[in-house]
Design an enzyme around this catalytic site. Structure first.
Site, PDB file in Angstrom:
ATOM      1  N   GLU A 183     -12.427  -8.775  13.155  1.00 43.39           N
ATOM      2  CA  GLU A 183     -11.688  -8.021  12.126  1.00 43.39           C
ATOM      3  C   GLU A 183     -11.269  -6.639  12.626  1.00 43.39           C
ATOM      4  O   GLU A 183     -11.539  -5.627  11.991  1.00 43.39           O
ATOM      5  CB  GLU A 183     -12.539  -7.906  10.859  1.00 43.39           C
ATOM      6  N   GLU A 377     -12.876 -17.473   9.186  1.00 45.82           N
ATOM      7  CA  GLU A 377     -13.759 -17.052   8.093  1.00 45.82           C
ATOM      8  C   GLU A 377     -13.032 -17.262   6.785  1.00 45.82           C
ATOM      9  O   GLU A 377     -11.861 -16.886   6.647  1.00 45.82           O
ATOM     10  CB  GLU A 377     -14.106 -15.559   8.179  1.00 45.82           C
TER      11      GLU A 377
HETATM   12  C1  BGP Z   1     -16.283 -10.377   7.080  1.00 46.96           C
HETATM   13  C2  BGP Z   1     -17.222 -10.232   8.236  1.00 46.96           C
HETATM   14  C3  BGP Z   1     -18.438 -11.059   8.183  1.00 46.96           C
HETATM   15  C4  BGP Z   1     -18.891 -11.447   6.820  1.00 46.96           C
HETATM   16  C5  BGP Z   1     -17.819 -11.698   5.810  1.00 46.96           C
HETATM   17  C6  BGP Z   1     -18.269 -11.787   4.373  1.00 46.96           C
HETATM   18  O1  BGP Z   1     -15.731  -9.160   6.780  1.00 46.96           O
HETATM   19  O2  BGP Z   1     -16.578 -10.498   9.465  1.00 46.96           O
HETATM   20  O3  BGP Z   1     -19.386 -10.516   9.026  1.00 46.96           O
HETATM   21  O4  BGP Z   1     -20.088 -11.037   6.426  1.00 46.96           O
HETATM   22  O5  BGP Z   1     -16.809 -10.751   5.873  1.00 46.96           O
HETATM   23  O6  BGP Z   1     -18.538 -10.517   3.892  1.00 46.96           O
HETATM   24  P1  BGP Z   1     -19.852 -10.131   3.142  1.00 46.96           P
HETATM   25  O7  BGP Z   1     -20.964 -10.541   4.017  1.00 46.96           O
HETATM   26  O8  BGP Z   1     -19.783  -8.674   2.953  1.00 46.96           O
HETATM   27  O9  BGP Z   1     -19.805 -10.890   1.868  1.00 46.96           O
END
Ligand code: BGP
Length: 478
Positions: A183, A377
């Protein structure tokens, strides 16, 4: 009508080392960023948005759930067997830089750290699961943060180069797919995570973030060149957080504003990493925001010569925005800003759910770059309930994923070249933005609670069986 996915489509799940491995001081690992981030929504979110954090651990005030993660470090065999049972073709994981170089600036790597990932890759190979490796996923070694100021410092390019050279040489026969910085475009929003520094003030945030990003562009381009040299046939991608920006209404001022926001947030990094050039709009943006980037001779050629093979991205939400927001509207939008979209529902964490936005994202990205895309993701963070008989009926998660996968299928039919899909947090893990265990994404439940209790035992949720069938039918049965 059922949607169709290409032959060989890479179905799987995604994770990051700091959110699942635990064993934060085992195997010679040094501390990294995630080890100093406290648990709990209030604590962590506030910290990520704040300035002047000192990167110290204070156990009298906070808990540190990443220290234990879900203990993947010791349980990876059991977890990989479960992924295999679902039929995963690929598993996205990151390598914790500080397992390989505990401080980040050593000359020689830590053999125990390297050996751990050898074991993980060998286990994946047993089941023909292709690893997809993120080289840097919010886990800069703490020493590089404290002594060097994180990615603001050009020195990190050199340390990163040493790190990736070691990875490519060591794993050249085991890993074909690599992602450089997770990201990368999230940097200006939360520089702590991606760039390993806490802004001194709001005034310096942008300048320092873009300087840090420049260093990452150079580092990423070097990694691409090295990867291609050391591992012929390797595929190296960039990784973006992508959120289409919608204008709140048809007022041209708002449409223009949405377009400008989308350019700088969604396109800036991709333009550099995919096309190899700073985009033409950056000049005006830098001028109006007093941003001056220090570059060295040769940086721009290097960036040009190290463009990525594909674009991977995370997709959780779209963003709706308007130029002049009333004080009440500010903060009503998503994690990444904007205003509330009246057509969308949101998750329990306020992330707006928008499967159509994924189709829009895929078409926007493919239309702009014409390189293969990979959704690495996507998923729903939700509270799960374990029933008395041990079952977990996460129909809400199935529904969310079904609609997003369907939208992807539609985009494939629109002509988008899509390599694969790895849903986020295929096994429950520590949330990145809120430091909670209770924000669960998995097909596999892990008995670990926010207060630190739990047996770490794994169990299959209803979505486990559903996703298994999705993979078995190559997405035809949703
Ligand atoms: C993205 C990241 C992840 C992940 C995901 C979900 O931004 O790359 O590492 O965790 O989001 O976010 P969160 O864990 O804050 O719900």
């Amino acid at each position: 009508m059922a949607v169709k996915f290409p032959e060989g489509f890479l179905w799987g799940g995604a994770t990051a080392a700091n959110q699942l491995e635990g064993a934060y001081q085992e195997g010679g690992k040094g501390l990294n960023l995630a080890d100093v981030l406290p648990g709990g929504k209030e604590n962590r979110l506030k910290l990520l948005a704040s300035t002047g954090f000192d990167f110290e651990i204070d156990k009298s005030k906070y808990t540190y759930p990443n220290h234990e993660g879900i203990d993947f470090y010791h349980r990876y065999k059991e977890d990989i067997a479960l992924f295999a049972e679902m039929g995963f073709k690929t598993f996205r994981l990151s390598i914790a830089w500080s397992r390989i170089f505990p401080n980040g600036d050593e000359l020689e790597p830590n053999e125990e750290g390297l050996a751990f990932y050898d074991r993980v890759f060998d286990e994946l190979a047993k089941y023909n699961i292709e690893p997809l490796v993120t080289i840097a996923h919010y886990e800069t070694p703490l020493h590089l943060i404290k002594e060097y100021g994180g990615w603001r410092n050009r020195k990190l390019v050199e340390f990163f180069e040493r790190y990736v050279t070691v990875l490519f040489n060591r794993y050249k026969d085991k890993v074909k797919y690599w992602l450089t910085f997770n990201e990368i475009n999230g940097a200006t929003h939360m520089p702590i995570l991606g760039l390993g520094f806490s802004p001194e003030s709001e005034e310096t945030r942008l300048q320092d973030s873009f300087q840090g990003l420049h260093h990452q562009f150079v580092a990423s381009a070097k990694a691409v060149q090295l990867g291609h040299e050391i591992i012929p046939g390797s595929q190296i991608g960039c990784m973006l957080i992508y959120a289409p920006v919608y204008s709140f209404d048809s007022n041209p001022e708002n449409v223009l504003y949405a377009q400008e926001e989308a350019r700088i947030f969604n396109n800036f990094c991709g333009d550099i990493q995919v096309r190899g050039e700073y985009p033409s709009f950056s000049e005006r943006y830098f001028r109006e925001n007093n941003i001056n980037i220090e570059m060295e001779n040769g940086d721009l050629q290097l960036i040009k010569g190290g463009t990525v093979d594909f674009i991977s991205f995370s997709y959780y939400m779209s963003r709706t925005d308007k130029k002049n927001k009333t004080p009440e509207e500010i903060g009503q939008g998503n994690l990444i800003g904007g205003v509330k979209n009246p057509f969308l529902d949101a998750s329990d964490w306020g992330w707006e759910i928008d499967p159509v936005g994924l189709r829009i994202a895929l078409n926007e990205l493919y239309g702009r770059y014409q390189v293969p895309l990979f959704v690495v993701e996507n998923g729903l963070g939700a509270y799960d309930k374990v029933e008395e008989d041990g079952s977990i009926n996460d129909d809400y998660r199935i529904e969310y994923l079904r609609e997003h996968i369907r939208a992807m299928g539609e985009a494939v039919d629109d002509g988008v070249e899509l390599m694969g899909y790895t849903s986020w947090g295929c096994i429950d893990l520590v949330s990145a933005s809120s430091g909670e265990m209770s924000k669960r994404y998995g097909f596999i439940y892990v008995d670990k609670q926010d207060d630190g209790t739990g047996s770490f035992e794994r169990s299959r949720k209803k979505s486990f069986y559903w996703y298994k069938n999705v993979i078995a039918t190559n997405g035809e049965e949703l």
